[in-house]
Design an enzyme around this catalytic site. Sequence first.
Site, PDB file in Angstrom:
ATOM      1  N   PHE A 110      45.680  37.681  31.357  1.00 13.43           N
ATOM      2  CA  PHE A 110      45.000  38.458  30.218  1.00 13.43           C
ATOM      3  C   PHE A 110      44.655  39.786  30.277  1.00 13.43           C
ATOM      4  CE2 PHE A 110      40.878  38.914  31.787  1.00 13.43           C
ATOM      5  CZ  PHE A 110      40.231  39.774  30.866  1.00 13.43           C
ATOM      6  N   LYS A 111      45.046  40.450  31.521  1.00 14.04           N
ATOM      7  CA  LYS A 111      44.700  41.717  31.933  1.00 14.04           C
ATOM      8  C   LYS A 111      45.797  42.587  31.147  1.00 14.04           C
ATOM      9  CE  LYS A 111      41.655  41.027  35.948  1.00 14.04           C
ATOM     10  NZ  LYS A 111      41.556  39.531  35.501  1.00 14.04           N
ATOM     11  N   ASP A 112      46.776  41.896  30.636  1.00 21.85           N
ATOM     12  CA  ASP A 112      48.022  42.921  30.093  1.00 21.85           C
ATOM     13  C   ASP A 112      47.594  43.417  28.826  1.00 21.85           C
ATOM     14  OD1 ASP A 112      50.063  42.363  32.063  1.00 21.85           O
ATOM     15  OD2 ASP A 112      50.799  40.630  31.202  1.00 21.85           O
TER      16      ASP A 112
END
Length: 498
Positions: A110-112
Amino acid sequence: MFYKSTRGMEKRLTASQVILQGLSKDGGLFVPEDIPAVDIKNIENIKGYKDIAFIILKKFLTDYSDEEIKSCIEKAYSINKFDNIDVTPIFILQEGCSVTELWHGPTQAFKDIALQIMPLLLSIAKEKNEIKNEIVILVATSGDTGKAALEGYKDVKGTKIIVFFPHNGVSEVQRLQMVTQEGSNTFSYAVNGNFDDVQNTVKAIFNDRNLNNILSEHGFELSSANSINWGRLVPQIVYYFYSYIQGLQKGLFNKNSEINFVVPTGNFGNILAGYYAKKMGLPIKKLICASNSNNVLTDFINTGVYDRKRNFYKTISPSMDILISSNLERLLYELSDKDSEYISSLMAQLNDNGNYKIETNIQDKIKDLFWANWADDETTKKQIGKDFVDKKYLLDTHTAVGRVVYLKYINFTGDTTPTFILSTANPYKFSISIYEALFGRPETGKSEFDLMYEIEERTSSPIPMPLRSLNEKKILHTGVIEKEFMAKEVLRILNINS
Ligand SMILES: *Cc1c(COP(=O)(O)O)cnc(C)c1O
């Protein structure tokens, strides 16, 4: 719109200035002076992720032009970066419970979502504020953030990124993701030592006045890709709105319905974006905070006491192995009616004594907005196995913590409000644990890749492209260094003789 610090000692800054600066000089976090509103009726018919992203970002990034925001969104969320046209598609797990998949980006986590757009916003901020120095991002990583940051900053104008990870301290997949990194401005190194050694040395480099002066003389400036930067928070508000829009358009609920979100939580960044979405007008009833055995937030939300003096557990959901959830400071600031003196005193207590207790009126507000619980590794693995058998859906270890907590919530409250579980990683990022959850202990001698292929064969869930071909990619970063040489290496990369 202007921003100020939660500790109250900083002057008002623009959005581009807070993205450049990251952390406030008084030690606080930047927050918007007012939270803008979205009229929910105006977004019900929106068709794509990029359109709602534009509406949300424009409300917060008021010193960026429409063209600048649009060009960042186009580049960050194009189909060659995110492998799904919806960017954050939803999967209907059962009646009343869907999963929002936040892992379709280049590094499958999810950090993308934030790290694909934040470097582009930073690059524009640099021009806007006439910063001439080239920005050098330094990252100490125990795995996932390093790769997501490398991908985000890859070939972004006016920046270089250097990532240090502990040699033998990351998984084989994580290591290969970092040492095969492409891009003309990317560097990654294995360091002899553990994660704390690496992180402490990076911190020392940031605080080394002499070194920073040398860098500045040569036209460079250090910066971090830290998750407390406002530029990482604001892109995360978007998928809360887009989950609602997709649910409505798929007929999962009607226009007057409220919704809940379950958020696998570590540093409190993801779930805080949900709080802002609610304040902006999204009809969220409860934000359900899911933790692993490092359940400091469960205790805090249920008792009003934050106490970091406790055992630290290494779990199968490592991105949630956190005892200090930095972004909580922003929530407490809002709920204390922006009382920066009060916030400063709480944070001083945390620093000096390792704990603090909030006032009951703030605790009441927290209980109204949030519900919290946790899951241990055994329960989490069982749930992965069960949902694969019953629902034919493979959850990753972090998302499965959310799923267990969702089932506890239903049990305790009987609340049937339509709910989205935010899915924060693709299961193949954590193949060894997923294999164990599905099939028990692997035979010795099998590599992480063997297990990946075996899971694929036995579950028919496809391995994401970038992971599948990873062990055939060319190794581009071979450096293994001692921690004493990290600063020297930074200078060498920048062609500075000292
Ligand atoms: C970072 C991360 C989390 C935790 O998110 P926070 O914003 O730190 O609360 C959860 N799951 C995965 C896979 C992550 O990478």
